[in-house]
Design a protein around this motif. Sequence first.
Motif, PDB file in Angstrom:
ATOM      1  N   PHE A 174       8.096  -9.255  -2.792  1.00 57.15           N
ATOM      2  CA  PHE A 174       8.516  -7.976  -2.219  1.00 57.15           C
ATOM      3  C   PHE A 174       9.995  -7.784  -2.571  1.00 57.15           C
ATOM      4  O   PHE A 174      10.846  -8.554  -2.110  1.00 57.15           O
ATOM      5  CB  PHE A 174       8.346  -7.972  -0.701  1.00 57.15           C
ATOM      6  CG  PHE A 174       6.936  -8.066  -0.207  1.00 57.15           C
ATOM      7  CD1 PHE A 174       6.227  -6.920   0.141  1.00 57.15           C
ATOM      8  CD2 PHE A 174       6.315  -9.301  -0.058  1.00 57.15           C
ATOM      9  CE1 PHE A 174       4.936  -7.001   0.621  1.00 57.15           C
ATOM     10  CE2 PHE A 174       5.021  -9.401   0.425  1.00 57.15           C
ATOM     11  CZ  PHE A 174       4.320  -8.252   0.756  1.00 57.15           C
ATOM     12  N   ILE A 217       7.130  -4.401   4.051  1.00 53.89           N
ATOM     13  CA  ILE A 217       5.860  -5.103   4.256  1.00 53.89           C
ATOM     14  C   ILE A 217       5.076  -4.328   5.300  1.00 53.89           C
ATOM     15  O   ILE A 217       5.602  -4.033   6.383  1.00 53.89           O
ATOM     16  CB  ILE A 217       6.087  -6.547   4.730  1.00 53.89           C
ATOM     17  CG1 ILE A 217       6.912  -7.333   3.709  1.00 53.89           C
ATOM     18  CG2 ILE A 217       4.742  -7.246   4.978  1.00 53.89           C
ATOM     19  CD1 ILE A 217       7.355  -8.705   4.208  1.00 53.89           C
ATOM     20  N   GLY A 242       4.841  -8.875  -8.806  1.00 50.89           N
ATOM     21  CA  GLY A 242       6.051  -8.204  -8.352  1.00 50.89           C
ATOM     22  C   GLY A 242       7.254  -8.489  -9.225  1.00 50.89           C
ATOM     23  O   GLY A 242       7.240  -9.361 -10.099  1.00 50.89           O
ATOM     24  N   HIS A 302      11.828  -2.665  -0.501  1.00 53.19           N
ATOM     25  CA  HIS A 302      10.410  -2.471  -0.183  1.00 53.19           C
ATOM     26  C   HIS A 302      10.179  -2.764   1.302  1.00 53.19           C
ATOM     27  O   HIS A 302      11.024  -3.337   1.985  1.00 53.19           O
ATOM     28  CB  HIS A 302       9.548  -3.415  -1.022  1.00 53.19           C
ATOM     29  CG  HIS A 302       9.472  -3.042  -2.475  1.00 53.19           C
ATOM     30  ND1 HIS A 302       8.340  -3.234  -3.232  1.00 53.19           N
ATOM     31  CD2 HIS A 302      10.389  -2.505  -3.317  1.00 53.19           C
ATOM     32  CE1 HIS A 302       8.557  -2.826  -4.465  1.00 53.19           C
ATOM     33  NE2 HIS A 302       9.808  -2.380  -4.552  1.00 53.19           N
ATOM     34  N   ASP A 340       2.257  -3.843   0.031  1.00 52.13           N
ATOM     35  CA  ASP A 340       3.635  -3.808  -0.459  1.00 52.13           C
ATOM     36  C   ASP A 340       4.006  -2.337  -0.640  1.00 52.13           C
ATOM     37  O   ASP A 340       3.480  -1.667  -1.532  1.00 52.13           O
ATOM     38  CB  ASP A 340       3.733  -4.573  -1.787  1.00 52.13           C
ATOM     39  CG  ASP A 340       5.151  -4.635  -2.348  1.00 52.13           C
ATOM     40  OD1 ASP A 340       6.032  -3.899  -1.849  1.00 52.13           O
ATOM     41  OD2 ASP A 340       5.377  -5.402  -3.302  1.00 52.13           O
TER      42      ASP A 340
END
Length: 637
Positions: A573, A579, A373, A577, A519
């Motif tokens: 993350f 979860i 990420g 974004h 994600d």
Amino acid sequence: MSTISLNKPIAGAATLPEPERISDRLLRYRDVMIAMRDGVCLATDIYMPADSEGPFHVVLERTPYGKHLPSRAELAPGSDTPMTREETAAAFCAAGYALIFQDCRGRHRSQGTFTKYTAEAADGFDTIAWIAGQSWCSGKVGTMGLSYAAHTQIAAACLAPSALAGMILDSGGFSNAYRCGIRQGGAFELKQATWAWNHAQDSRACEANPILRAALAAEDVVAWFKRMPWSKGNSPVRWEPEYEAYLLDQWRRGNFDDYWKVVGLYAAGYYDEIPDIPVLLMSSWYDVYVPTTFENLAGLSHGKHRPQVIMGPWTHGNRTRRIFGDVDFGPDAIFDGNVGDSWCAFRIACFDRWLKREHTPTNDAPIRLFLMGGGSGRRTPDGHLDHGGHWITATQWPLQQARPTAFYLHADGGLSAERPVSPDARLTYDFDPRNPVPTIGGALTSGRPVFEGGAYDQREDDRFFGCATPGLPLSARPDVLAFETEPLAEDVALVGPIEVELWVSSSAADTDFTAKLIDVHPPSVDYPTGFAMNLTDGIFRCRYRASWEEPKSINPGEIFRIVIEPFATANLFKAGHRIRLDISSSNFPKFDVNPNTGEAEGTGRAFNIARNTVHLSAERSSRIVLPLVPPSSLRRM
């Protein structure tokens, strides 16, 4: 017949042939037949420096994939062709080692019958004992190898060979094959089926009979995956009964009994016997052996030598690449040039420290992890999602600063830290085993031509087995429950093991529940509907809710708690974004499909539709527990 103790070999004589001079500095003794305790001889190639008489420290690799064939462990970045065995040997022998490759029992030029995994402990022990007894050996033997060649190492180590001085376990080394590697959460990993079909074609029987190989190759294994479960004489592997027999045996052994507790499958039962030696454990977040790696870390940390760990973003053993599935993890993802100058040089440096006791400059961080990420989220010029990532270091696992944080599942599809307040919230769906949820990437290996691992947008696509509605997200299916957070206000790092606790019920006598952590990249110019990138997943077969040893049918109206354990992962993350957690009851063809009938594992031909319920009430709160870490606390490598 006299009984032979498992860890006391009958010394097998082997006459060394005249050596071949590969170069001015390298000799090879080809096809040395080393006798095991039962008289079966294993074909072995021994490479030695030509400019020294020794004695040499020895490095051993035992493999079912052909001691004479290049291993993909020897790939370099940018190359599609691995180093040959001779080239690998030249590098190790130039450093002063003898390097030995051996065909496993029943494979290629070795004698005996191949039964996957279960002969490797005694055969490895006997081979190490034979090597240590040779005048050209210093008495110290290190081992290395990828995948199956990692399983062979830890199997032998369970019998405590006195000469064993260090191990490099690359993407393998069963801690408990029942929980990871052959079965998982009670379900059967169907990579074992594709592996059996693929490698039956290079069995000794097929080498002797080309017609047999042609028969196996002519089978449409993709079509066979639509006709499961398989049975004796009714499978694409039937042309090689040796391989079909062990495959069906593993498939049908659903209970955790003595079958699973033998050396070769269950190092967790023998950790106290394994010598206190240096060990390197290497795996990756999209590898099939993530739990194995961390269980071995815990189990082998009882002495003065605590294993080192390297976890990349790769699929199984693919440390030379940066792109996995449809996702680009950036230039830092590649092992060579980031973790070490090269994988070959890195291993030699390990053995120099362990066997020669030489100090070599190295990054001595005990745990090196790739944190996925942080990328731009744009589409790269070659068409992949720029997810990015970088290496971090740690001194322990789980990370000391990790905070287990519960996110609760809500009936409106929300995922939040707030507990549900409804007294009777629930979501119910019908799970039809004749229409399972298709596998789209993940921690997979050995699945070709049926399935492939890696990170993908969780959207149906013609590239994936079983997708009937290309273009639609998996979450559009009525048998997939999706729960997601609001867009994150700030970056959130997740590093460590994950648990999904569900309160469930079912109309069936037995059924499965699956969990997948995602994600969710937000919509962008390049990805107008966003990109739901899979991170990790898991499964649980409900007949094992009380015990792995004693299955138990579901009672009508019974509400019970289960815990699904997706593989550990490490991901940043980014702010904006979401979860997401997807819950369903199948993930095929990664796992076998539960017919919902309660029939014995791997035998049922009838199918029932199960009406499955996930409970989301104040009293029965389902949740996922994530190991969150302040991003600022993470130490870059």
